[in-house]
Enzyme design. Structure first.
Site, mmCIF file in Angstrom:
data_model
loop_
_atom_site.group_PDB
_atom_site.id
_atom_site.type_symbol
_atom_site.label_atom_id
_atom_site.label_comp_id
_atom_site.label_asym_id
_atom_site.label_seq_id
_atom_site.Cartn_x
_atom_site.Cartn_y
_atom_site.Cartn_z
ATOM 1 N N GLU A 192 0.451 10.208 6.007
ATOM 2 C CA GLU A 192 0.226 11.515 5.066
ATOM 3 C C GLU A 192 -1.200 11.982 5.341
ATOM 4 O OE1 GLU A 192 1.494 9.062 2.707
ATOM 5 O OE2 GLU A 192 3.459 9.159 3.137
ATOM 6 N N HIS A 222 -1.746 3.480 -0.304
ATOM 7 C CA HIS A 222 -2.478 4.871 -0.651
ATOM 8 C C HIS A 222 -3.940 4.923 -0.525
ATOM 9 C CE1 HIS A 222 0.578 8.219 -1.310
ATOM 10 N NE2 HIS A 222 1.333 7.328 -0.781
#
Length: 321
Positions: free
Chosen positions: A107, A38
């Site tokens: 994402e 992330h």
């Protein structure tokens, strides 16, 4: 028997802490491990997002047995697929063959930082398919040039290749991603215990290949504290993947989950120290046909108590599944 894994969740702990946690997970007896990749946490309360690949390199040197895997890396926006191929080959060498490369279409939360926009889901899957082809060609050795619909590669080569190449996993959430995974993956990755996803994967060439799931849990001897922590840090997870892939930042996830109640979270995530509740939460994955399930203990500063409890109580109970 389902293999039980441990998740290094980069959104909730710093790099040194994550390495310490994986050492503890190996000592506790977990069968494998995964790490999120992330650039942002889901919610501000989680508070972290170190570079996963640096953590992996350190983890490979700090451990000796436990397998390592990205869960998952997007090879299409923040990272060019040729760079992902180099990173994965290097990790396989550093870990003495313990690394698997988990890939997904990404994402918006993480990929928006390079300012490339966020195309429709079908375009993201096209990009993923092209990226996997580039990675496979580089794994095969020699020089690679490629000029495709989404990527260019000019005279690239991996100079340090392991004898045993990393297996490639692809994350799925619907029919099209299952088709891509079935054709191109060595294993399939999913975050919900949906047997239909596995059947679709099998129909496109995935039969007999490993299938890896993931489950958030929140251990704490005080169940009320566990529910409160799960609600504070993981209420975003109840939104579903079609929502979670699209939102651009923690503020969006906070707003999307503003009406999610603690009891809603407690109904979806096992909380407390009742072994049976945790086993019952893993069981649907086994029944759906998953061969591996990685647990996510919620709360970066609550890993050591969880690992102690997993050693003494949870892992022995899960071995019976």
């Amino acid at each position: 028997m389902v293999s039980i894994g441990y998740t290094m969740m980069t959104e909730q702990a710093g790099p040194k802490e994550l390495v310490s946690h994986i050492v503890g997970a190996e000592r506790a007896g977990f069968d494998f491990s995964v790490i999120s990749d992330h650039s942002f946490p889901w919610l501000d309360s989680q508070g972290h997002a170190p570079y996963a690949w640096s953590v992996l390199g350190a983890a490979a040197q700090a451990t000796s047995r436990i397998p390592l895997m990205t869960y998952v890396t997007c090879p299409t926006f923040r990272y060019h697929p040729a760079v992902v191929a180099q990173k994965a080959a290097t990790m396989q060498l550093l870990s003495d063959g313990r690394f698997r490369l988990g890939l997904g279409s990404g994402e918006n939360l993480n990929e928006h930082i390079v300012g490339a926009g966020w195309p429709a889901a079908h375009v993201r899957l096209e990009m993923l398919e092209e990226a996997v082809d580039i990675i496979r060609r580089l794994f095969a050795g020699g020089y690679v040039s490629h000029h495709g619909a989404h990527f260019d590669v000019e005279n690239a080569r991996l100079w340090d290749l392991p004898d045993e190449l990393p297996a490639i996993g692809i994350a799925v959430s619907g029919p099209r991603s299952c088709e891509v995974a079935g054709r191109h993956a060595d294993l399939v990755i999913a975050t919900e215990p949906e047997a239909e996803l596995l059947r679709a994967f099998d129909a496109h060439g995935g039969a007999g290949k490993p299938r890896v799931g993931q489950l958030p849990v929140c251990y704490d001897p005080d169940r009320g504290a566990a529910v409160a922590r799960a609600h504070d840090q993981f209420r975003w997870a109840l939104g579903g993947w079609r929502v979670n892939a699209e939102l651009p930042g923690p503020v969006g996830f906070d707003q999307a989950a503003q009406y999610t109640r603690p009891e809603d979270v407690a109904g979806a995530i096992p909380c407390g120290d009742g072994v049976d509740a945790f086993v019952d939460a893993v069981r649907p994955y086994a029944e759906a046909g998953f061969t591996e399930v990685a647990l996510v203990q919620i709360g970066g500063d609550h890993q050591e108590p969880f690992l102690d409890w997993a050693t003494s109580d949870l892992l022995p109970a899960l071995r019976s599944l």
